[in-house]
Structures are given as C-alpha cells and as structure tokens.
Scaffold this motif. Structure first.
Motif, mmCIF file in Angstrom:
data_model
loop_
_atom_site.group_PDB
_atom_site.id
_atom_site.type_symbol
_atom_site.label_atom_id
_atom_site.label_comp_id
_atom_site.label_asym_id
_atom_site.label_seq_id
_atom_site.Cartn_x
_atom_site.Cartn_y
_atom_site.Cartn_z
ATOM 1 N N PHE A 16 33.861 28.958 58.586
ATOM 2 C CA PHE A 16 34.338 28.892 57.203
ATOM 3 C C PHE A 16 33.729 30.028 56.385
ATOM 4 N N GLY A 17 32.441 30.306 56.612
ATOM 5 C CA GLY A 17 31.799 31.400 55.890
ATOM 6 C C GLY A 17 32.375 32.751 56.273
ATOM 7 N N VAL A 18 32.627 32.964 57.562
ATOM 8 C CA VAL A 18 33.165 34.252 58.015
ATOM 9 C C VAL A 18 34.611 34.417 57.567
ATOM 10 N N PHE A 19 35.442 33.384 57.820
ATOM 11 C CA PHE A 19 36.843 33.459 57.411
ATOM 12 C C PHE A 19 36.966 33.571 55.893
ATOM 13 N N GLY A 20 36.175 32.772 55.180
ATOM 14 C CA GLY A 20 36.218 32.820 53.725
ATOM 15 C C GLY A 20 35.745 34.154 53.178
ATOM 16 N N GLY A 21 34.712 34.732 53.813
ATOM 17 C CA GLY A 21 34.248 36.047 53.385
ATOM 18 C C GLY A 21 35.305 37.108 53.586
ATOM 19 N N LEU A 22 36.024 37.024 54.712
ATOM 20 C CA LEU A 22 37.101 37.980 54.959
ATOM 21 C C LEU A 22 38.230 37.796 53.952
ATOM 22 N N PHE A 23 38.627 36.547 53.721
ATOM 23 C CA PHE A 23 39.716 36.270 52.778
ATOM 24 C C PHE A 23 39.384 36.809 51.386
ATOM 25 N N CYS A 24 38.195 36.502 50.903
ATOM 26 C CA CYS A 24 37.817 36.958 49.558
ATOM 27 C C CYS A 24 37.669 38.480 49.511
ATOM 28 N N GLY A 25 37.161 39.066 50.587
ATOM 29 C CA GLY A 25 37.050 40.520 50.612
ATOM 30 C C GLY A 25 38.399 41.194 50.499
ATOM 31 N N TYR A 26 39.378 40.687 51.249
ATOM 32 C CA TYR A 26 40.722 41.269 51.176
ATOM 33 C C TYR A 26 41.434 40.894 49.875
ATOM 34 N N LEU A 27 41.066 39.766 49.293
ATOM 35 C CA LEU A 27 41.575 39.417 47.978
ATOM 36 C C LEU A 27 41.203 40.506 46.974
ATOM 37 N N GLY A 28 39.918 40.920 47.016
ATOM 38 C CA GLY A 28 39.476 41.990 46.128
ATOM 39 C C GLY A 28 40.038 43.344 46.499
ATOM 40 N N LEU A 29 40.119 43.616 47.789
ATOM 41 C CA LEU A 29 40.641 44.903 48.258
ATOM 42 C C LEU A 29 42.065 45.146 47.772
ATOM 43 N N THR A 30 42.915 44.146 47.930
ATOM 44 C CA THR A 30 44.345 44.368 47.715
ATOM 45 C C THR A 30 44.801 44.078 46.295
ATOM 46 N N ALA A 31 43.937 43.476 45.463
ATOM 47 C CA ALA A 31 44.326 43.251 44.075
ATOM 48 C C ALA A 31 44.590 44.568 43.355
ATOM 49 N N ALA A 32 43.924 45.631 43.800
ATOM 50 C CA ALA A 32 44.097 46.934 43.150
ATOM 51 C C ALA A 32 45.366 47.654 43.597
ATOM 52 N N ILE A 33 45.951 47.265 44.732
ATOM 53 C CA ILE A 33 47.056 48.027 45.306
ATOM 54 C C ILE A 33 48.270 48.115 44.375
ATOM 55 N N PRO A 34 48.780 47.002 43.852
ATOM 56 C CA PRO A 34 49.971 47.130 42.998
ATOM 57 C C PRO A 34 49.667 47.754 41.634
ATOM 58 N N VAL A 35 48.402 47.909 41.301
ATOM 59 C CA VAL A 35 47.992 48.408 39.986
ATOM 60 C C VAL A 35 47.734 49.906 39.994
ATOM 61 N N LEU A 36 47.231 50.413 41.116
ATOM 62 C CA LEU A 36 46.802 51.812 41.170
ATOM 63 C C LEU A 36 47.911 52.829 40.892
ATOM 64 N N PRO A 37 49.147 52.648 41.392
ATOM 65 C CA PRO A 37 50.175 53.655 41.088
ATOM 66 C C PRO A 37 50.366 53.880 39.591
ATOM 67 N N GLY A 38 50.519 52.796 38.830
ATOM 68 C CA GLY A 38 50.674 52.942 37.396
ATOM 69 C C GLY A 38 49.430 53.505 36.734
ATOM 70 N N PHE A 39 48.261 53.115 37.227
ATOM 71 C CA PHE A 39 47.000 53.614 36.678
ATOM 72 C C PHE A 39 46.889 55.122 36.851
ATOM 73 N N VAL A 40 47.230 55.618 38.032
ATOM 74 C CA VAL A 40 47.143 57.047 38.300
ATOM 75 C C VAL A 40 48.102 57.828 37.414
ATOM 76 N N ARG A 41 49.302 57.327 37.259
ATOM 77 C CA ARG A 41 50.282 58.025 36.422
ATOM 78 C C ARG A 41 49.886 57.985 34.945
ATOM 79 N N GLU A 42 49.420 56.834 34.486
ATOM 80 C CA GLU A 42 49.110 56.675 33.067
ATOM 81 C C GLU A 42 47.852 57.432 32.660
ATOM 82 N N ARG A 43 46.794 57.333 33.480
ATOM 83 C CA ARG A 43 45.515 57.926 33.100
ATOM 84 C C ARG A 43 45.429 59.412 33.410
ATOM 85 N N PHE A 44 46.092 59.854 34.464
ATOM 86 C CA PHE A 44 45.936 61.242 34.896
ATOM 87 C C PHE A 44 47.227 62.053 34.823
#
Length: 411
Positions: A16-44
């Motif tokens: 549970f600790g290993v699976f949960g750690g992986l799940f939460c890690g990828y939760l954080g990893l991929t939350a940025a994916i749909p946001v970054l394209p707009g961020f790059v265009r808007e900020r830079f």
C-alpha cells in the motif's frame, strides 16, 4: 503447509505504501501536463516547438536515468531511491513558482524526469522484492495500474485546478508528491532475506572465476535486451492508437472516436485487475506470446473497422493483449537477471518503452501522412507480431515457476 502459506502471503501494508507513493507521485507529475502548454505560451510568448520541448523534456532524462536509478536501487536500497524520486518531483512543483525563464523551465522539467525515473524504477523492483515468487507478475501489473491511475487522475485534476490559477496547480503538484514521499517512507526498509526473488540460471550469476560485467553491461544488462526490444516494438501499436484512432474514425464518419480510446484504457486496467495473475500461472513467455498476438489482432480490427462498434471491439481485443504484455516481458527480465542486479535490469527494460515511443511517435506520423490512417494500425500490428517473434527467441530459464510446473504436470 504453514510455511508455504506464509511464503505466499502478500505484505499488503508495505505494498500500500509503495503503490500509494507511486500513485501520488504520478498525480503530481501529470497535473502539470495539461497546464504547461498554455503557461509557456502566456508567460513566454513561445511557439509550438518550445511547448513540445517543455512537455516532453522529462522523457529524455527518464530514458537515460532509468537504468542508473535501477542500479542505485540495487546498491543503496529501493526506499532511498524511490523517496528521492518523489522528493525531486515535489521540488519541481516548487520550482515552477520561480521566474526562471524558458530555459530554466526546461531545466526543471529535466529534473522532474530524473525524479520520475527514480520513483518508478526503484518502486518496481521493490514490489518484486516484496512479492511472493508466484505472484510477481501479477503485482508488477498492478503496480502499472497504480501509475496509470495517477496519470489519469493527475491530468484531470490539473486541468480542473487551472480555474484557480497556475499557483494552485503547482501547489497541488508539490503536495501530491510530498504525500507520496510520506507513504514511501512509511514502509520499513527491511534488509533482504534469503528468499530469492527470481530463479536465475547459474550461467548468468557471477561466480568466483567469472568475468565481472563492464560498466555498459551494468547499466544495460543482457537479460533486459530482448524483452526490452519486444516492448519497444509493441509500443508502436499503443502510439498509433493514442495519436490516430480518433482521427481514423472521424475519417470513417464517426465522431465519437474518443469512446474507442476510453474503452482501450478501461480494458487495459481491468485486465490486470481480473487476470493479471496469468503470467505467473501460465508462464511469462507463453502469455507474452498470446498478448502480442492479441495486440496485433485488435489493431487489425481497428484498421478495418467501418464503424464505432467494430472499432470498440478492436480496442477491447487490443486492450486485453497489450495489458499483459508488459508484466509478462518484465517477468522474463526478472527471471533471467541476477537478484543483485534486478533494479538495473528492470530500469533498462523500462527504458525501451521510452525509446519506442520516441521512435514511433514521428514514424507513425509519416506513415499516416503517406499511406493514410489505416496503415498506422497495420504497421502497429506488424510490430506487435515482431514483438512476439522476439519474445519467442528469449531462451526459457533453466527453472520454471512452480505454478507453471503444476499446470504442465496436470495437462
């Protein structure tokens, strides 16, 4: 009997600790994916090239670092390397807040790729070391389900949190990864027991008079090469479905192609939950063979599908086959790798997935442009059959899992 039952018991809290750690890690990893394209265009004010570089930079370092992470996990411990990966992902979330410029953002994404590689690879070998020998393939598959669950939930939550601003997404990325770190650290870093995690042929085990492997063999162990090549070939079909199934069905007059993609994803996860034990029970080589054939058949059905219902049938067939291919090939790697080098072997094997997607992504675009969308799925089916041929060329281990021996003795 008691000893056998104890050996077959799954350490649920640790997993549970290993699976949960992986799940939460990828939760954080991929939350940025749909946001970054707009961020790059808007900020830079940057274009598509910069957007693609920022989004995919993690794949470059993940490809290069996975074997290194596996080697470090073998040497310094799974928990230490996996927790370092979660910490790097959290650090990436904090660094998104800083005005580092476009080059700095690319550097942050490269750092996050190191974290992703360390998180996934060390955790995968940790799962194998915790699992009863006859349940390794099943738990490798469930480990993958945890990753894909984190990816699915992370992308959805990232897009939703964007309504509150970029800061909300960066904060969520950091918090999710830190929660994953806490879950990983909750698992005791127990010393290895005498129980083997794989049945390794004596010829592959370094002996007193044996030749020590070179540096490149340490980071790219021989047991990972053929199964890794099979995985890279099989990834062509997945790349084709992910990129072109919607467009393919639109060209056939069906505007609901996303249904076929969603069905594939659901069947992929459900197959591992329901029949993920088959590689352990029937043998990894046998299941890998039938899985590759199933992937090829599903892709052929999609290529010929005149309407959505037929395409959905193809997605189901491909989802079942493709789902069990990765854990079967991974189990082949673990069965042939020396127990002291399983992390490096699994890391190298997983790198072939990144390599396959990097190669097939541009190539299937060329195939679609020159020959049309159906050719994408035909090419993927041919590659899946190539993966079957490669898997069959892998020499079976000298000793079989006990479950396979029992199946054969009763047949």
């Amino acid at each position: 009997m008691d000893a056998s039952a104890e050996g077959s018991r799954i350490p649920r809290l640790a997993l549970f600790g290993v699976f949960g750690g992986l799940f939460c890690g990828y939760l954080g990893l991929t939350a940025a994916i749909p946001v970054l394209p707009g961020f790059v265009r808007e900020r830079f004010g940057a274009g598509d090239l910069a957007v693609g570089l920022v989004v995919t930079a993690t794949a470059l370092t993940a490809l290069l670092v996975r074997p290194v992470s596996g080697h470090l996990a073998d040497r310094y411990g799974h928990r230490r390397v996996m927790s370092t990966g979660a910490l790097l992902v959290a650090a990436g979330g904090l660094l998104y807040f800083l005005p580092l410029g476009l080059g700095g953002l690319v550097a942050v994404r490269l750092l996050v790729g190191v974290g992703e590689a360390s998180l996934f690879t060390a955790g995968a070998v940790w799962v194998v070391s915790l699992a009863p020998h006859e349940r390794r393939g099943q738990l490798i598959g469930l480990y993958g389900v945890s990753m894909w669950g984190g990816i699915s939930a992370g992308t959805f939550l990232g897009a939703t949190l964007l309504n509150l601003g970029y800061g909300a997404v960066w904060g969520f990325t950091t918090a999710a990864a830190l929660l994953g770190l806490l879950l990983i650290l909750s698992v005791p870093a127990a010393p290895r027991t005498g129980r083997p995690t794989a049945q390794t042929p004596a010829a592959q085990t370094p002996g007193d008079g044996g030749e020590r492997p070179g540096r490149w063999q340490t980071l790219l162990p021989r047991p990972a090469l053929l199964p890794g090549l099979a995985l890279a070939l099989a990834s062509a079909g997945y790349a084709g479905v992910a990129a072109f199934v919607v467009l393919h069905l639109q060209a056939r007059g069906t505007g609901s192609g996303v249904v076929a993609l969603s069905v594939f994803s659901a069947v992929y996860a459900g197959t591992r939950l329901v029949i993920g034990h088959l590689p352990d029970r029937l043998g990894a080589r046998r299941v890998a063979t039938w899985s590759g054939v199933g992937e090829a058949a599903g892709l052929a059905i999609i290529a010929l599908a005149p309407n959505l219902p037929v395409a959905v049938i193809g997605s189901v067939v491909m989802g079942v086959g493709f789902s069990l291919l990765h854990p079967s090939l991974a189990l082949m790697v673990m069965d042939r790798a020396d127990p002291s080098a399983q992390g490096a072997a699994l890391g190298a094997y997983t790198s072939f997935w990144d390599l396959g997607l990097s190669v097939w992504g541009p190539l299937i675009g060329v195939v679609a442009a020159v020959f049309g969308y159906p050719a994408v799925f035909v090419a993927g089916a041919c590659c899946a059959l190539g993966a079957v041929a490669v898997a069959l060329s892998v020499r079976p281990p000298d000793t079989e899992p006990a479950a396979v021996s029992r199946v054969r003795s009763t047949s």
